[in-house]
Write an enzyme that holds these catalytic residues in place. Structure first.
Site, PDB file in Angstrom:
ATOM      1  N   GLU A   1       0.828  -1.211   0.000  1.00  0.00           N
ATOM      2  CA  GLU A   1       0.000   0.000   0.000  1.00  0.00           C
ATOM      3  C   GLU A   1       0.863   1.263   0.000  1.00  0.00           C
ATOM      4  OE1 GLU A   1      -4.104  -1.142   2.167  1.00  0.00           O
ATOM      5  OE2 GLU A   1      -2.332  -1.431   3.425  1.00  0.00           O
TER       6      GLU A   1
ATOM      7  N   GLU B   1      -4.718  -9.621   3.417  1.00  0.00           N
ATOM      8  CA  GLU B   1      -5.589  -9.398   4.577  1.00  0.00           C
ATOM      9  C   GLU B   1      -6.748 -10.382   4.688  1.00  0.00           C
ATOM     10  OE1 GLU B   1      -3.315  -5.663   3.917  1.00  0.00           O
ATOM     11  OE2 GLU B   1      -4.399  -7.064   2.610  1.00  0.00           O
TER      12      GLU B   1
END
Length: 268
Positions: free
Chosen positions: A122, A142
């Site tokens: 990210e 995730e």
């Protein structure tokens, strides 16, 4: 030669899991993730990274910012235990902190190698240029924790590669290689591992040859028009072009072109 960066802000007196170096001769600052072998990103580190980008953005000695990691991996992601300990208010700031490279007016390059997972991916997606070693593996894992990316990963990725590929990466926690990332337009360059530092140096030196004012304008224009209609984007581009025509850098660029000499831009 690079030297340790000195911060005036007391909140950056002791950096959590990274260090910052400045090379004034090359107008460059390096943010170096420093928890090898996996460079796990702690919760407090995210706040400090944001403050670091904001500080470097205001430093006239710095033209280009580079983000990299120590060792064979860029970052395997965040400290999982930290999520359970953090308050909801703190967690709500995660995306804002990791978006700091995108908000920074200066060009930001990230040098990726090895694992680039979770918040490491990210943070990389929020940078302007991603140079990937052939060893790089990108992933947003995730789903394996019963979660979704929380720092802009799925949103930025969808803008780059579309919803089909983003679902494949996010909903399957799928790893993608550096070569595939380059083919899909995620990575700017894909180079042999031994060439990563040289490729980064080359891009830094190339970016330094352009007008700082024109670069800041281009970055903001492209960021601001990412979600706009074509008509609005063209309109804003015209306004930016018109303003730059009044700049000293544009005058210098034209004079240098006509004189067949390298321009000497000053950022005004």
């Amino acid at each position: 030669m690079p030297s340790p960066y000195t911060f005036a802000d007391p909140r950056l007196a002791k950096l959590d899991g990274f260090k910052v170096e400045i090379d004034e001769a090359h107008e460059r600052a390096d943010i170096i993730l420093g928890r090898p072998p996996y460079n796990v990103v702690a919760m407090p580190q995210r706040d400090q990274l944001r403050l670091t980008f904001e500080t470097l953005d205001e430093d006239p000695r710095v033209r280009v910012i580079v983000v990299r990691g120590e060792g064979e991996h860029f970052s395997s992601g965040g400290n999982i235990g930290g999520f359970m300990e953090a308050s909801p208010e703190h967690v709500s700031k995660l995306a804002w902190n990791i978006a700091a490279p995108a908000r920074c007016a200066k060009p930001v390059i990230v040098a990726n190698r090895g694992y680039c997972f979770g918040v490491g991916f990210e943070l990389s997606l929020a940078c302007d240029f991603r140079i990937a070693s052939e060893t790089t593996q990108y992933a947003l894992p995730e789903q394996k924790l019963g979660q979704i990316p929380g720092s802009g990963g799925s949103a930025r990725l969808q803008k780059m590669v579309g919803i089909t590929r983003t679902k494949d990466i996010v909903m399957r926690s799928k790893r993608i290689s550096a070569k595939q990332a380059y083919e899909w337009g995620i990575a700017t360059e894909c180079v042999p591992d031994a060439e990563l530092e040289k490729a980064t140096d080359r891009l830094v030196d190339e970016l330094r040859t352009f007008s700082p004012l024109a670069q800041r304008t281009a970055k903001k224009l492209l960021n601001d028009t990412e979600d706009s209609t074509l008509a609005i984007a063209i309109e804003l581009e015209g306004h930016c072009y018109s303003r730059l025509r009044q700049s000293e850098d544009f005058k210098e660029g034209v004079e240098a072109f006509n004189a067949k000499r390298p321009p000497k831009f000053v950022g005004r």
